[in-house]
Design an enzyme around this catalytic site. Structure first.
Site, PDB file in Angstrom:
ATOM      1  N   PRO A  69       0.842  -1.205   0.000  1.00  0.00           N
ATOM      2  CG  PRO A  69      -0.653  -1.539   1.730  1.00  0.00           C
ATOM      3  CD  PRO A  69       0.670  -1.991   1.225  1.00  0.00           C
ATOM      4  CG  MET A  70       3.466   2.595  -1.785  1.00  0.00           C
ATOM      5  SD  MET A  70       4.658   2.612  -3.152  1.00  0.00           S
ATOM      6  CE  MET A  70       3.776   1.580  -4.344  1.00  0.00           C
ATOM      7  CB  ALA A  71      -0.609   7.604   0.923  1.00  0.00           C
ATOM      8  CD  GLN A 116      -1.126  -1.049   5.119  1.00  0.00           C
ATOM      9  OE1 GLN A 116      -0.977   0.130   4.874  1.00  0.00           O
ATOM     10  NE2 GLN A 116      -0.124  -1.921   5.144  1.00  0.00           N
ATOM     11  CB  CYS A 170       3.447   5.067   8.819  1.00  0.00           C
ATOM     12  SG  CYS A 170       3.519   6.746   8.201  1.00  0.00           S
ATOM     13  N   GLY A 208       7.030  -2.196  -3.055  1.00  0.00           N
ATOM     14  CA  GLY A 208       6.486  -0.853  -2.961  1.00  0.00           C
ATOM     15  C   GLY A 208       7.097   0.062  -3.999  1.00  0.00           C
TER      16      GLY A 208
END
Length: 380
Positions: free
Chosen positions: A23-25, A79, A110, A236
């Site tokens: 997951p990457m914002a 997530q 994070c 990622g």
């Protein structure tokens, strides 16, 4: 000859090959997941952007859009990020009761200062009892849905938490663990410690361990599995501007290195257009989709011969027609350059870790984490 790992079991779900999109914002939204799945032939596990549990239970409009999955996404993987056990439990039960996902991952990786200064993100596993309480609520609320977690080695080299966290995860019924081989202090700098991934695998043989960090090409993924014994990989930054990396990962884990994809600039341009188009369709506005796509431009074009003036033009496009016009001016017959491989995205490191006052005094005291730690950010 490389011995390829068996399929990855995430609860009732079989992930073959054992490859997971991290997951990457602002990156791993539905359009990007669609691209990655298309290149992989639908193989692998593709996780949503990180969702804060507080925003989810409050039914924040943006958050509700982020948890929408295309009907072709199976399994649906979300997530979650939270610091309060009760809120995490509510969010998980909401997902289950409304049938919004098939798998839940929890983020404890994070390293962003505005999160760690409130006791969240990769700072949280230092508080062992709080970590346990969150995992217990999540697993209890999930029912038959598998719960996994992603974490870092610890706050810094003097305050490592990953082995304790791994054991707590096993005891609380977590299905699998992903470890980014860096500390909070490293952020994304330096070299990921793959030895830590190997140590975690030895420490918690009961459940799958996935490795994360410095996988820039398919060969890196195979090498990580070979050197650490991990059960799969989480990718990622390596796929930024490279959704076709999932084609290579599938080919590598299926023993077909001859099928690696080295696109020409023309093929890259076609993918850029499709990415921008998908974003516009998802957002419901072409201009906003193209504007959102701008941040991907430099990643896609890394290594290719594209002048700075053209790069600047591409970085301010606001329509598909404009994007296509600029792309058509490039030397699209350029072959894949070797310099296109390697690190992309954030590479900062050696940062001072910002923590709540007295955070390190007691690794078991749960006090000091406020809801302010639930900011809409990501990383890990």
């Amino acid at each position: 000859m490389t011995t390829l790992p068996p399929p990855l079991a995430i609860g009732p779900h079989t992930v073959q090959p054992p490859v997971v999109l991290a997951p990457m914002a602002g990156i791993t939204n539905a359009p990007f997941r669609t691209l990655c799945r298309e290149f992989s032939g639908g193989k692998g596990l593709f996780v949503s952007e990180m969702i804060t549990t507080r925003a989810l239970v409050e039914r924040n409009e943006k958050t509700m859009q982020l948890i929408h999955f295309d009907e072709t996404e199976k399994p649906r993987s979300i997530q979650l990020y939270g610091v309060d056990p009760a809120t995490v439990g509510k969010a998980v039960r909401m997902i289950v009761e409304e049938d919004r996902a098939d798998h839940i991952d929890l983020n404890f990786g994070c390293p962003v200062p505005k999160v760690t200064r409130k006791g969240g993100g990769s700072a949280l596993p230092y508080k062992r009892n709080l970590l346990r309480a969150i995992l217990r609520e999540a697993v209890a609320g999930a029912g038959d849905l598998p719960v996994t977690m992603k974490m870092r080695k610890g706050i810094n080299d003097d305050h490592l938490t990953y082995l304790d966290a791994g054991r707590i995860a096993v005891e609380e019924g977590v299905t699998a663990i992903a470890l980014h081989g860096r500390t909070t202090a490293q952020h994304y700098g330096g070299t990921a410690d793959w030895d830590a991934i190997a140590r975690l695998k030895e420490h918690v043989p009961e459940i799958p361990v996935l490795g994360n960090g410095d996988i820039w090409c398919a060969e890196d993924a195979l090498r990580m599995v070979r050197e650490t014994g991990c059960d799969g990989v989480v990718v990622g930054r390596g796929c930024l501007g490279r959704p076709w990396l999932f084609n290579d990962l599938v080919a590598a884990f299926e023993g077909r290195p001859e099928d690696f994809h080295k696109p020409t600039l023309r093929e890259v341009a076609t993918t850029m257009h499709r990415h921008a188009q998908l974003l516009g369709e998802w957002i419901g506005d072409e201009a906003r989709g193209v504007i959102d796509f701008r941040k991907h431009v430099a990643w896609y074009l890394k290594g290719f011969s594209v002048g700075s003036g053209m790069r600047q033009k591409l970085a301010v496009t606001s329509s598909l027609a404009e994007l296509n016009a600029h792309l058509s001016e490039l030397d699209l017959d350029q072959a894949w350059p070797e310099s296109a491989d390697g690190p992309r995205g954030r590479t900062s490191g050696n940062n001072r870790v910002v923590l709540p006052d007295g955070w390190l005094k007691d690794p078991y005291d749960c006090a000091g984490v406020s809801e302010d730690a639930e900011l809409d950010t990501s990383g890990g």
